[in-house]
Design a protein around this motif. Structure first.
Motif, mmCIF file in Angstrom:
data_model
loop_
_atom_site.group_PDB
_atom_site.id
_atom_site.type_symbol
_atom_site.label_atom_id
_atom_site.label_comp_id
_atom_site.label_asym_id
_atom_site.label_seq_id
_atom_site.Cartn_x
_atom_site.Cartn_y
_atom_site.Cartn_z
ATOM 1 N N VAL A 177 0.764 -1.256 0.031
ATOM 2 C CA VAL A 177 -0.112 -0.132 -0.029
ATOM 3 C C VAL A 177 0.794 1.488 -0.024
ATOM 4 N N PRO A 178 1.935 1.266 1.015
ATOM 5 C CA PRO A 178 2.636 2.651 0.882
ATOM 6 C C PRO A 178 3.334 3.048 -0.513
ATOM 7 N N LEU A 179 3.913 1.908 -1.134
ATOM 8 C CA LEU A 179 4.469 2.174 -2.303
ATOM 9 C C LEU A 179 3.632 2.634 -3.284
ATOM 10 N N LEU A 180 2.362 1.812 -3.523
ATOM 11 C CA LEU A 180 1.332 2.335 -4.476
ATOM 12 C C LEU A 180 0.763 3.540 -4.314
ATOM 13 N N VAL A 181 0.648 4.114 -3.007
ATOM 14 C CA VAL A 181 0.237 5.530 -2.999
ATOM 15 C C VAL A 181 1.300 6.281 -3.292
ATOM 16 N N GLN A 182 2.745 6.055 -2.847
ATOM 17 C CA GLN A 182 3.798 6.990 -3.361
ATOM 18 C C GLN A 182 3.863 7.129 -5.140
ATOM 19 N N LEU A 183 3.292 5.778 -5.725
ATOM 20 C CA LEU A 183 3.346 5.978 -7.037
ATOM 21 C C LEU A 183 2.055 6.641 -7.598
ATOM 22 N N GLY A 184 1.045 7.082 -6.783
ATOM 23 C CA GLY A 184 0.193 8.149 -7.247
ATOM 24 C C GLY A 184 -1.189 7.338 -7.260
ATOM 25 N N ILE A 185 -1.223 5.870 -6.717
ATOM 26 C CA ILE A 185 -2.623 5.291 -6.642
ATOM 27 C C ILE A 185 -3.167 5.550 -5.663
ATOM 28 N N PRO A 186 -4.726 6.260 -5.568
ATOM 29 C CA PRO A 186 -5.568 6.630 -4.451
ATOM 30 C C PRO A 186 -5.533 5.336 -3.398
ATOM 31 N N ALA A 187 -5.346 5.815 -1.960
ATOM 32 C CA ALA A 187 -5.327 4.742 -0.970
ATOM 33 C C ALA A 187 -6.279 3.504 -0.910
ATOM 34 N N ALA A 188 -7.372 3.876 -1.141
ATOM 35 C CA ALA A 188 -8.736 2.821 -1.280
ATOM 36 C C ALA A 188 -8.063 1.919 -2.340
ATOM 37 N N THR A 189 -7.843 2.352 -3.659
ATOM 38 C CA THR A 189 -7.485 1.554 -4.849
ATOM 39 C C THR A 189 -6.202 0.961 -4.289
ATOM 40 N N ALA A 190 -5.356 1.554 -3.697
ATOM 41 C CA ALA A 190 -3.884 0.873 -3.558
ATOM 42 C C ALA A 190 -4.288 -0.232 -2.413
ATOM 43 N N GLN A 191 -5.168 -0.369 -1.711
ATOM 44 C CA GLN A 191 -5.534 -1.425 -0.868
ATOM 45 C C GLN A 191 -5.877 -2.544 -1.385
ATOM 46 N N GLU A 192 -6.873 -2.278 -2.436
ATOM 47 C CA GLU A 192 -7.509 -3.373 -3.269
ATOM 48 C C GLU A 192 -6.248 -3.955 -4.215
ATOM 49 N N VAL A 193 -5.519 -3.012 -4.855
ATOM 50 C CA VAL A 193 -4.324 -3.569 -5.545
ATOM 51 C C VAL A 193 -3.271 -4.455 -4.981
ATOM 52 N N ALA A 194 -2.913 -4.076 -3.653
ATOM 53 C CA ALA A 194 -1.942 -4.842 -2.901
ATOM 54 C C ALA A 194 -2.314 -5.906 -2.564
ATOM 55 N N ALA A 195 -3.744 -5.862 -2.020
ATOM 56 C CA ALA A 195 -4.260 -7.420 -1.712
ATOM 57 C C ALA A 195 -4.343 -8.665 -2.697
ATOM 58 N N GLY A 196 -4.227 -8.057 -4.041
ATOM 59 C CA GLY A 196 -4.035 -9.102 -5.072
ATOM 60 C C GLY A 196 -2.779 -9.364 -5.731
ATOM 61 N N ILE A 197 -1.752 -8.692 -4.904
ATOM 62 C CA ILE A 197 -0.489 -8.920 -5.494
ATOM 63 C C ILE A 197 0.301 -10.079 -4.761
ATOM 64 N N ASP A 198 0.224 -11.071 -5.755
ATOM 65 C CA ASP A 198 0.883 -12.686 -5.310
ATOM 66 C C ASP A 198 2.100 -13.137 -6.095
ATOM 67 N N ASP A 199 2.653 -14.302 -5.842
ATOM 68 C CA ASP A 199 3.730 -14.550 -6.405
ATOM 69 C C ASP A 199 3.949 -14.452 -7.941
ATOM 70 N N ARG A 200 2.805 -15.007 -8.675
ATOM 71 C CA ARG A 200 2.628 -15.035 -10.152
ATOM 72 C C ARG A 200 2.557 -13.548 -10.580
ATOM 73 N N MET A 201 2.188 -12.542 -10.029
ATOM 74 C CA MET A 201 2.074 -11.128 -10.411
ATOM 75 C C MET A 201 3.592 -10.703 -10.350
ATOM 76 N N LYS A 202 4.119 -10.946 -9.073
ATOM 77 C CA LYS A 202 5.840 -10.516 -8.934
ATOM 78 C C LYS A 202 6.552 -11.040 -10.039
ATOM 79 N N GLN A 203 6.369 -12.451 -10.416
ATOM 80 C CA GLN A 203 7.031 -13.151 -11.629
ATOM 81 C C GLN A 203 6.833 -12.234 -12.749
ATOM 82 N N SER A 204 5.536 -12.082 -12.856
ATOM 83 C CA SER A 204 5.396 -11.377 -14.014
ATOM 84 C C SER A 204 5.824 -10.269 -14.335
ATOM 85 N N MET A 205 5.962 -9.236 -13.286
ATOM 86 C CA MET A 205 6.275 -7.936 -13.379
ATOM 87 C C MET A 205 7.832 -8.082 -13.431
ATOM 88 N N LEU A 206 8.654 -9.017 -12.925
ATOM 89 C CA LEU A 206 9.912 -9.106 -13.045
ATOM 90 C C LEU A 206 10.454 -9.655 -14.491
#
Length: 198
Positions: free
Chosen positions: A132-161
């Motif tokens: 959440v803190p990093l996403l908010v720093q990147l400009g995502i509203p706090a409520a949306t950041a919480q929702e996005v962060a809740a969905g970040i899993d290992d598959r998403m991390k690997q896809s990002m990398l």
């Protein structure tokens, strides 16, 4: 002719919910990039080329040229799609992602592109609570950041990398074709974009 929306990274098609609720048009398609709370197709390596091919495949299923709208990584991928398959596009609009040989990746991207460092950074900064803190720093509203962060899993991390590591030289590789785009487009840019200054 539908409008097709492509989200950025780390995010999901949820990014567009508030905007879509304000639109009067209903001929809208939101694409959920593979690996971002969506399954990965078989043999999908999460490289920039794989995402471009996947977007093209989705657009080919629509029987007419589309109005394409994208943000962040979606905008980077969109520029490539428009440059190599203009027949699929009527108009395009995007921001927060640039294809330019002069562009230098921001600090977070460079960290993700570095083997071992990227894994450590994602482990420390991305996830249901830490993200959440990093996403908010990147400009995502706090409520949306919480929702996005809740969905970040290992598959998403690997896809990002994999995506970031495939794109260390994306500006040099794609600039010439993107610079020659002829389809009408609109670039939308936030004055205070933390990753890509105006």
């Amino acid at each position: 002719m539908p409008a097709v929306f492509i989200h950025g990274v780390p995010d999901t098609a949820r990014l567009w919910s508030d905007l879509l609720a304000r639109l009067s048009r209903r001929d809208v398609v939101t694409l959920g990039l593979p690996g971002f709370q969506t399954p990965l197709p078989e043999h999908f390596d999460s490289s920039k080329e794989s995402y471009v091919a996947w977007i093209i495949e989705q657009l080919e299923r629509i029987d007419t040229a589309v109005d394409l709208v994208a943000h962040d990584w979606g905008a980077i991928l969109m520029q490539r799609v428009v440059s190599i398959r203009p027949d699929l596009i009527r108009t395009w609009a995007g921001g927060g992602g640039i294809v330019d040989r002069e562009y230098a990746w921001h600090d977070f991207a460079r960290q993700l592109q570095t083997p071992e460092v990227g894994e450590q950074v994602l482990e420390a900064t991305m996830g249901p609570e830490a993200g959440v803190p990093l996403l908010v720093q990147l400009g995502i509203p706090a409520a949306t950041a919480q929702e996005v962060a809740a969905g970040i899993d290992d598959r998403m991390k690997q896809s990002m990398l994999r995506l970031y590591r495939s794109a260390t030289n994306v500006g040099a590789e794609w600039h010439a074709e993107v610079d020659a785009i002829t389809r009408p487009g609109l670039v939308i840019w936030g004055r205070d974009d933390p990753c890509v200054p105006v």
